[in-house]
Scaffold this motif. Structure first.
Motif, PDB file in Angstrom:
ATOM      1  N   MET A  83       0.869  -1.195   0.000  1.00  0.00           N
ATOM      2  CA  MET A  83       0.000   0.000   0.000  1.00  0.00           C
ATOM      3  C   MET A  83       0.900   1.238   0.000  1.00  0.00           C
ATOM      4  SD  MET A  83      -2.664  -0.788   3.109  1.00  0.00           S
ATOM      5  CE  MET A  83      -1.801  -2.021   4.045  1.00  0.00           C
ATOM      6  N   LYS A 105       1.100   2.370  -7.059  1.00  0.00           N
ATOM      7  CA  LYS A 105       0.544   1.585  -8.179  1.00  0.00           C
ATOM      8  C   LYS A 105      -0.586   2.331  -8.896  1.00  0.00           C
ATOM      9  CE  LYS A 105      -0.148  -0.950  -4.886  1.00  0.00           C
ATOM     10  NZ  LYS A 105      -0.685  -1.778  -3.827  1.00  0.00           N
ATOM     11  N   ASP A 155      -8.992  -2.845  -7.400  1.00  0.00           N
ATOM     12  CA  ASP A 155      -9.813  -2.494  -6.235  1.00  0.00           C
ATOM     13  C   ASP A 155     -11.106  -1.801  -6.692  1.00  0.00           C
ATOM     14  OD1 ASP A 155      -8.371  -3.630  -4.202  1.00  0.00           O
ATOM     15  OD2 ASP A 155      -7.347  -1.796  -3.600  1.00  0.00           O
ATOM     16  N   ARG A 215      -7.723   3.408   4.089  1.00  0.00           N
ATOM     17  CA  ARG A 215      -7.323   1.995   3.984  1.00  0.00           C
ATOM     18  C   ARG A 215      -7.700   1.229   5.259  1.00  0.00           C
ATOM     19  NH1 ARG A 215      -2.959   4.682   0.976  1.00  0.00           N
ATOM     20  NH2 ARG A 215      -2.631   3.630  -1.014  1.00  0.00           N
ATOM     21  N   LEU A 221      -6.968  -1.627   6.593  1.00  0.00           N
ATOM     22  CA  LEU A 221      -6.003  -2.373   7.403  1.00  0.00           C
ATOM     23  C   LEU A 221      -5.152  -1.470   8.302  1.00  0.00           C
ATOM     24  CD1 LEU A 221      -4.830  -5.045   4.801  1.00  0.00           C
ATOM     25  CD2 LEU A 221      -6.224  -5.440   6.823  1.00  0.00           C
ATOM     26  N   ARG A 263     -10.565 -11.320   0.094  1.00  0.00           N
ATOM     27  CA  ARG A 263      -9.477 -12.038  -0.598  1.00  0.00           C
ATOM     28  C   ARG A 263     -10.036 -12.983  -1.655  1.00  0.00           C
ATOM     29  NH1 ARG A 263      -5.745  -8.483   0.204  1.00  0.00           N
ATOM     30  NH2 ARG A 263      -5.373  -8.055   2.387  1.00  0.00           N
ATOM     31  N   GLY A 301      -4.292  -4.516  -5.457  1.00  0.00           N
ATOM     32  CA  GLY A 301      -4.218  -4.186  -4.036  1.00  0.00           C
ATOM     33  C   GLY A 301      -2.932  -4.748  -3.432  1.00  0.00           C
ATOM     34  N   GLY A 302      -2.419  -4.103  -2.385  1.00  0.00           N
ATOM     35  CA  GLY A 302      -1.132  -4.493  -1.808  1.00  0.00           C
ATOM     36  C   GLY A 302      -1.063  -5.923  -1.310  1.00  0.00           C
ATOM     37  N   GLY A 303      -2.224  -6.491  -0.934  1.00  0.00           N
ATOM     38  CA  GLY A 303      -2.200  -7.848  -0.400  1.00  0.00           C
ATOM     39  C   GLY A 303      -2.419  -8.914  -1.460  1.00  0.00           C
ATOM     40  N   ARG A 363       5.343 -10.060   3.286  1.00  0.00           N
ATOM     41  CA  ARG A 363       4.907  -9.927   1.889  1.00  0.00           C
ATOM     42  C   ARG A 363       6.046  -9.909   0.876  1.00  0.00           C
ATOM     43  NH1 ARG A 363      -0.300  -5.820   1.983  1.00  0.00           N
ATOM     44  NH2 ARG A 363      -1.689  -7.258   3.098  1.00  0.00           N
TER      45      ARG A 363
HETATM   46  C1  S3P Z   1      -4.706  -3.941   0.905  1.00  0.00           C
HETATM   47  C2  S3P Z   1      -4.380  -2.911   0.066  1.00  0.00           C
HETATM   48  C3  S3P Z   1      -5.394  -2.033  -0.545  1.00  0.00           C
HETATM   49  C4  S3P Z   1      -6.734  -2.745  -0.663  1.00  0.00           C
HETATM   50  C5  S3P Z   1      -7.140  -3.308   0.659  1.00  0.00           C
HETATM   51  C6  S3P Z   1      -6.126  -4.319   1.201  1.00  0.00           C
HETATM   52  C7  S3P Z   1      -3.628  -4.774   1.498  1.00  0.00           C
HETATM   53  O1  S3P Z   1      -4.958  -1.590  -1.830  1.00  0.00           O
HETATM   54  O2  S3P Z   1      -6.681  -3.759  -1.635  1.00  0.00           O
HETATM   55  O3  S3P Z   1      -7.308  -2.252   1.555  1.00  0.00           O
HETATM   56  O4  S3P Z   1      -3.892  -5.883   1.955  1.00  0.00           O
HETATM   57  O5  S3P Z   1      -2.460  -4.296   1.476  1.00  0.00           O
HETATM   58  P1  S3P Z   1      -3.753  -0.513  -2.071  1.00  0.00           P
HETATM   59  O6  S3P Z   1      -2.472  -1.285  -2.057  1.00  0.00           O
HETATM   60  O7  S3P Z   1      -4.058   0.061  -3.407  1.00  0.00           O
HETATM   61  O8  S3P Z   1      -3.850   0.490  -0.969  1.00  0.00           O
END
Ligand code: S3P
Length: 175
Positions: free
Chosen positions: A17, A21, A40, A124, A126, A64, A85-87, A146
């Motif tokens: 995050m 991106k 997203d 965000r 999280l 997820r 998304g970051g995850g 990660r």
């Molecule tokens: C997340 C990142 C978010 C979004 C969600 C979960 C993560 O996207 O998918 O809040 O798990 O790191 P960005 O990376 O665009 O903030």
């Protein structure tokens, strides 16, 4: 095999995050004459809810699962840059899927610049309402987990540069 924009029909931007991106995505797409899609946003449209509401109402496990399903639908697009998304790379073997469907570009940024950027973030789920100490700890511990997924990217790009330089860097690699 050399990666060019001709061979890479789908480009997935991955990274923590705040790594840029969603900011780089439209610029890179324009430079390559590709379309741009933020995954997203696709999830929000499909659910009729914002990401923070999906986490709150339906939970992370549901998010997820939807994230993976939406990623699978990208097979029907070509000449497209996707912000993820970051995850996303860290669940459901999504790195393997992205590297099969196209190429992945990891926007790599270290803890300090991530902290500086994410300190400003209010939407965000999280990291909502974290103190500075909590946020620092979250970034350090989550990045440690990660990174091994992110490292599977086709290309790793130093994201600690201006948007202009970052776009040039990516386009020159992809030619
Ligand atoms: C997340 C990142 C978010 C979004 C969600 C979960 C993560 O996207 O998918 O809040 O798990 O790191 P960005 O990376 O665009 O903030």
């Amino acid at each position: 095999m050399e990666v060019t924009k001709k061979t890479a029909k789908r480009i997935y931007l991955i990274g923590f995050m705040g790594s840029g991106k969603s900011t780089l995505g439209p610029r890179l797409a324009e430079a390559l004459d590709f379309d741009f899609i933020d995954l997203d946003n696709l999830i929000e449209e499909a659910e009729g809810l914002q990401i923070s509401e999906i986490f709150k109402i339906k939970g992370e496990a549901y998010f997820r699962k939807r994230e993976q399903e939406i990623l699978e639908t990208t097979a029907s697009y070509t000449n497209t840059v996707f912000a993820t998304g970051g995850g996303l790379p860290c669940f459901n073997d999504n790195m393997t899927s992205m590297n099969k469907l196209g190429i992945s570009l990891y926007l790599q940024l270290s803890e300090a610049p991530l902290f500086k950027r994410l300190k400003q973030s209010t939407s965000r789920p999280l990291i909502m309402n974290m103190s500075d100490q909590e946020l620092k700890f979250y970034i350090r511990s989550t990045l440690a987990v990660r990174s091994k997924y992110y490292q599977k990217a086709t290309l790793i790009i130093d994201a600690n540069q201006s948007l202009h330089d970052l776009t040039l860097d990516c386009t020159s690699i992809l030619k």
